[in-house]
Design a protein around this motif. Structure first.
Motif, PDB file in Angstrom:
ATOM      1  N   VAL A 134       0.846  -1.197   0.000  1.00 43.23           N
ATOM      2  CA  VAL A 134       0.000   0.000   0.000  1.00 43.23           C
ATOM      3  C   VAL A 134       0.882   1.248   0.000  1.00 43.23           C
ATOM      4  O   VAL A 134       0.644   2.194  -0.758  1.00 43.23           O
ATOM      5  CB  VAL A 134      -0.970   0.001   1.206  1.00 43.23           C
ATOM      6  CG1 VAL A 134      -1.690   1.340   1.339  1.00 43.23           C
ATOM      7  CG2 VAL A 134      -1.971  -1.142   1.088  1.00 43.23           C
ATOM      8  N   PHE A 135       1.913   1.250   0.812  1.00 42.40           N
ATOM      9  CA  PHE A 135       2.805   2.400   0.880  1.00 42.40           C
ATOM     10  C   PHE A 135       3.537   2.610  -0.449  1.00 42.40           C
ATOM     11  O   PHE A 135       3.695   3.749  -0.896  1.00 42.40           O
ATOM     12  CB  PHE A 135       3.799   2.240   2.025  1.00 42.40           C
ATOM     13  CG  PHE A 135       4.686   3.434   2.231  1.00 42.40           C
ATOM     14  CD1 PHE A 135       4.144   4.680   2.514  1.00 42.40           C
ATOM     15  CD2 PHE A 135       6.056   3.317   2.135  1.00 42.40           C
ATOM     16  CE1 PHE A 135       4.963   5.796   2.703  1.00 42.40           C
ATOM     17  CE2 PHE A 135       6.880   4.418   2.325  1.00 42.40           C
ATOM     18  CZ  PHE A 135       6.329   5.657   2.609  1.00 42.40           C
ATOM     19  N   GLU A 136       3.933   1.530  -1.091  1.00 38.15           N
ATOM     20  CA  GLU A 136       4.597   1.653  -2.392  1.00 38.15           C
ATOM     21  C   GLU A 136       3.659   2.300  -3.414  1.00 38.15           C
ATOM     22  O   GLU A 136       4.076   3.159  -4.197  1.00 38.15           O
ATOM     23  CB  GLU A 136       5.045   0.283  -2.884  1.00 38.15           C
ATOM     24  CG  GLU A 136       5.835   0.348  -4.178  1.00 38.15           C
ATOM     25  CD  GLU A 136       6.375  -1.000  -4.593  1.00 38.15           C
ATOM     26  OE1 GLU A 136       6.595  -1.180  -5.799  1.00 38.15           O
ATOM     27  OE2 GLU A 136       6.583  -1.875  -3.727  1.00 38.15           O
ATOM     28  N   ARG A 137       2.391   1.920  -3.387  1.00 37.01           N
ATOM     29  CA  ARG A 137       1.423   2.525  -4.294  1.00 37.01           C
ATOM     30  C   ARG A 137       1.280   4.026  -4.000  1.00 37.01           C
ATOM     31  O   ARG A 137       1.216   4.851  -4.915  1.00 37.01           O
ATOM     32  CB  ARG A 137       0.070   1.815  -4.174  1.00 37.01           C
ATOM     33  CG  ARG A 137      -0.951   2.306  -5.186  1.00 37.01           C
ATOM     34  CD  ARG A 137      -2.263   1.538  -5.163  1.00 37.01           C
ATOM     35  NE  ARG A 137      -2.979   1.692  -3.903  1.00 37.01           N
ATOM     36  CZ  ARG A 137      -3.220   0.720  -3.023  1.00 37.01           C
ATOM     37  NH1 ARG A 137      -2.831  -0.511  -3.259  1.00 37.01           N
ATOM     38  NH2 ARG A 137      -3.872   0.961  -1.909  1.00 37.01           N
ATOM     39  N   ILE A 138       1.263   4.383  -2.732  1.00 39.51           N
ATOM     40  CA  ILE A 138       1.168   5.793  -2.342  1.00 39.51           C
ATOM     41  C   ILE A 138       2.398   6.558  -2.833  1.00 39.51           C
ATOM     42  O   ILE A 138       2.281   7.683  -3.331  1.00 39.51           O
ATOM     43  CB  ILE A 138       0.996   5.922  -0.811  1.00 39.51           C
ATOM     44  CG1 ILE A 138      -0.371   5.388  -0.384  1.00 39.51           C
ATOM     45  CG2 ILE A 138       1.190   7.370  -0.359  1.00 39.51           C
ATOM     46  CD1 ILE A 138      -0.527   5.176   1.110  1.00 39.51           C
ATOM     47  N   CYS A 139       3.556   5.947  -2.717  1.00 33.12           N
ATOM     48  CA  CYS A 139       4.801   6.597  -3.150  1.00 33.12           C
ATOM     49  C   CYS A 139       4.785   6.914  -4.642  1.00 33.12           C
ATOM     50  O   CYS A 139       5.450   7.854  -5.091  1.00 33.12           O
ATOM     51  CB  CYS A 139       6.012   5.723  -2.828  1.00 33.12           C
ATOM     52  SG  CYS A 139       6.392   5.624  -1.062  1.00 33.12           S
ATOM     53  N   CYS A 140       4.046   6.147  -5.417  1.00 34.63           N
ATOM     54  CA  CYS A 140       3.967   6.348  -6.867  1.00 34.63           C
ATOM     55  C   CYS A 140       2.821   7.264  -7.273  1.00 34.63           C
ATOM     56  O   CYS A 140       2.638   7.548  -8.460  1.00 34.63           O
ATOM     57  CB  CYS A 140       3.814   4.996  -7.578  1.00 34.63           C
ATOM     58  SG  CYS A 140       5.229   3.911  -7.365  1.00 34.63           S
ATOM     59  N   ASP A 141       2.060   7.748  -6.309  1.00 33.67           N
ATOM     60  CA  ASP A 141       0.873   8.560  -6.571  1.00 33.67           C
ATOM     61  C   ASP A 141       1.283  10.029  -6.714  1.00 33.67           C
ATOM     62  O   ASP A 141       1.933  10.591  -5.834  1.00 33.67           O
ATOM     63  CB  ASP A 141      -0.100   8.390  -5.405  1.00 33.67           C
ATOM     64  CG  ASP A 141      -1.433   9.039  -5.623  1.00 33.67           C
ATOM     65  OD1 ASP A 141      -1.503  10.082  -6.305  1.00 33.67           O
ATOM     66  OD2 ASP A 141      -2.424   8.518  -5.082  1.00 33.67           O
ATOM     67  N   PHE A 142       0.881  10.640  -7.806  1.00 32.63           N
ATOM     68  CA  PHE A 142       1.246  12.027  -8.076  1.00 32.63           C
ATOM     69  C   PHE A 142       0.491  13.043  -7.229  1.00 32.63           C
ATOM     70  O   PHE A 142       0.721  14.246  -7.368  1.00 32.63           O
ATOM     71  CB  PHE A 142       1.071  12.345  -9.563  1.00 32.63           C
ATOM     72  CG  PHE A 142       2.042  11.614 -10.434  1.00 32.63           C
ATOM     73  CD1 PHE A 142       3.403  11.843 -10.333  1.00 32.63           C
ATOM     74  CD2 PHE A 142       1.585  10.677 -11.351  1.00 32.63           C
ATOM     75  CE1 PHE A 142       4.311  11.171 -11.133  1.00 32.63           C
ATOM     76  CE2 PHE A 142       2.479   9.994 -12.160  1.00 32.63           C
ATOM     77  CZ  PHE A 142       3.851  10.244 -12.050  1.00 32.63           C
ATOM     78  N   ASP A 143      -0.393  12.581  -6.348  1.00 36.11           N
ATOM     79  CA  ASP A 143      -1.063  13.492  -5.414  1.00 36.11           C
ATOM     80  C   ASP A 143      -0.133  13.903  -4.277  1.00 36.11           C
ATOM     81  O   ASP A 143      -0.468  14.783  -3.488  1.00 36.11           O
ATOM     82  CB  ASP A 143      -2.319  12.848  -4.819  1.00 36.11           C
ATOM     83  CG  ASP A 143      -3.430  12.682  -5.831  1.00 36.11           C
ATOM     84  OD1 ASP A 143      -3.411  13.378  -6.866  1.00 36.11           O
ATOM     85  OD2 ASP A 143      -4.321  11.844  -5.582  1.00 36.11           O
ATOM     86  N   HIS A 144       1.042  13.240  -4.191  1.00 34.20           N
ATOM     87  CA  HIS A 144       1.981  13.463  -3.095  1.00 34.20           C
ATOM     88  C   HIS A 144       3.320  13.990  -3.607  1.00 34.20           C
ATOM     89  O   HIS A 144       3.777  13.599  -4.681  1.00 34.20           O
ATOM     90  CB  HIS A 144       2.275  12.148  -2.357  1.00 34.20           C
ATOM     91  CG  HIS A 144       1.065  11.495  -1.779  1.00 34.20           C
ATOM     92  ND1 HIS A 144       0.614  11.759  -0.517  1.00 34.20           N
ATOM     93  CD2 HIS A 144       0.206  10.583  -2.304  1.00 34.20           C
ATOM     94  CE1 HIS A 144      -0.474  11.040  -0.287  1.00 34.20           C
ATOM     95  NE2 HIS A 144      -0.738  10.318  -1.353  1.00 34.20           N
ATOM     96  N   ALA A 145       3.948  14.825  -2.799  1.00 35.44           N
ATOM     97  CA  ALA A 145       5.332  15.249  -3.024  1.00 35.44           C
ATOM     98  C   ALA A 145       6.020  15.266  -1.666  1.00 35.44           C
ATOM     99  O   ALA A 145       5.357  15.289  -0.620  1.00 35.44           O
ATOM    100  CB  ALA A 145       5.379  16.627  -3.657  1.00 35.44           C
ATOM    101  N   GLN A 146       7.317  15.238  -1.678  1.00 37.43           N
ATOM    102  CA  GLN A 146       8.102  15.290  -0.437  1.00 37.43           C
ATOM    103  C   GLN A 146       7.637  14.246   0.571  1.00 37.43           C
ATOM    104  O   GLN A 146       7.492  14.529   1.754  1.00 37.43           O
ATOM    105  CB  GLN A 146       8.059  16.693   0.165  1.00 37.43           C
ATOM    106  CG  GLN A 146       8.615  17.750  -0.757  1.00 37.43           C
ATOM    107  CD  GLN A 146       8.381  19.150  -0.255  1.00 37.43           C
ATOM    108  OE1 GLN A 146       7.624  19.367   0.696  1.00 37.43           O
ATOM    109  NE2 GLN A 146       9.006  20.123  -0.887  1.00 37.43           N
ATOM    110  N   LEU A 147       7.390  13.051   0.085  1.00 37.11           N
ATOM    111  CA  LEU A 147       6.922  11.965   0.935  1.00 37.11           C
ATOM    112  C   LEU A 147       8.039  11.541   1.878  1.00 37.11           C
ATOM    113  O   LEU A 147       9.189  11.391   1.454  1.00 37.11           O
ATOM    114  CB  LEU A 147       6.481  10.792   0.059  1.00 37.11           C
ATOM    115  CG  LEU A 147       5.550   9.829   0.755  1.00 37.11           C
ATOM    116  CD1 LEU A 147       4.348   9.578  -0.129  1.00 37.11           C
ATOM    117  CD2 LEU A 147       6.265   8.555   1.032  1.00 37.11           C
TER     118      LEU A 147
END
Length: 148
Positions: free
Chosen positions: A66-79
């Motif tokens: 789940v976290f890997e999918r979030i890391c690839c999501d363009f809704d996030h920066a500076q994760l």
């Protein structure tokens, strides 16, 4: 089965379009709740001052996916991964993805609590998690959360 608890922060890249940013965050949390239910993940998404603070709980490999999918999501920066620990019990077992976000009124008591959580993330993340749970339980008791 061992439970992993993962905590991260990121800056939101959401911009208002036909939906406000707050509506988009609510949609993200609702979609996450559906996906998380299928894989046995629970947690909470906090949105305050254009920042996501999210906690995920579940079987270690699933939480990592789940976290890997979030890391690839363009809704996030500076994760930024803040904490990843094994735990005996879930803190957010009732919610596949609860949402705590500020509203239109920046002086509301909830917004003040979210500001405290955001501050605590930089000081002591584990205390911030306790505060997230306290805030979520309080909002739930007051009927301020959508039904689960």
């Amino acid at each position: 089965m061992p439970i992993s608890r993962l905590l991260y922060t990121s800056r939101s890249c959401l911009t208002p379009d036909e939906l406000t940013v707050e509506q988009q965050v609510s949609n993200i949390a609702a979609r996450a709740a559906i996906r998380n239910k299928e894989v046995g993940v629970t947690g909470v998404l906090v949105f305050v001052e254009n920042q996501f603070i999210q906690l995920l709980e579940g079987e270690g490999e699933v939480v990592a996916e789940v976290f890997e999918r979030i890391c690839c999501d363009f809704d996030h920066a500076q994760l930024r991964l803040v904490d990843l620990v094994g735990v005996k019990d879930r803190m957010f077992a009732r919610w596949h993805m609860a949402e705590l976000s500020g509203g239109e009124d920046p002086a509301s008591p909830l917004d003040e609590e979210l500001q405290n959580i955001r501050f605590l993330m930089g000081v002591n993340a584990r205390v911030a998690v306790d505060k997230m749970q306290e805030c979520l339980l309080d909002c739930d008791a007051k009927g301020l959360l959508p039904p689960t």
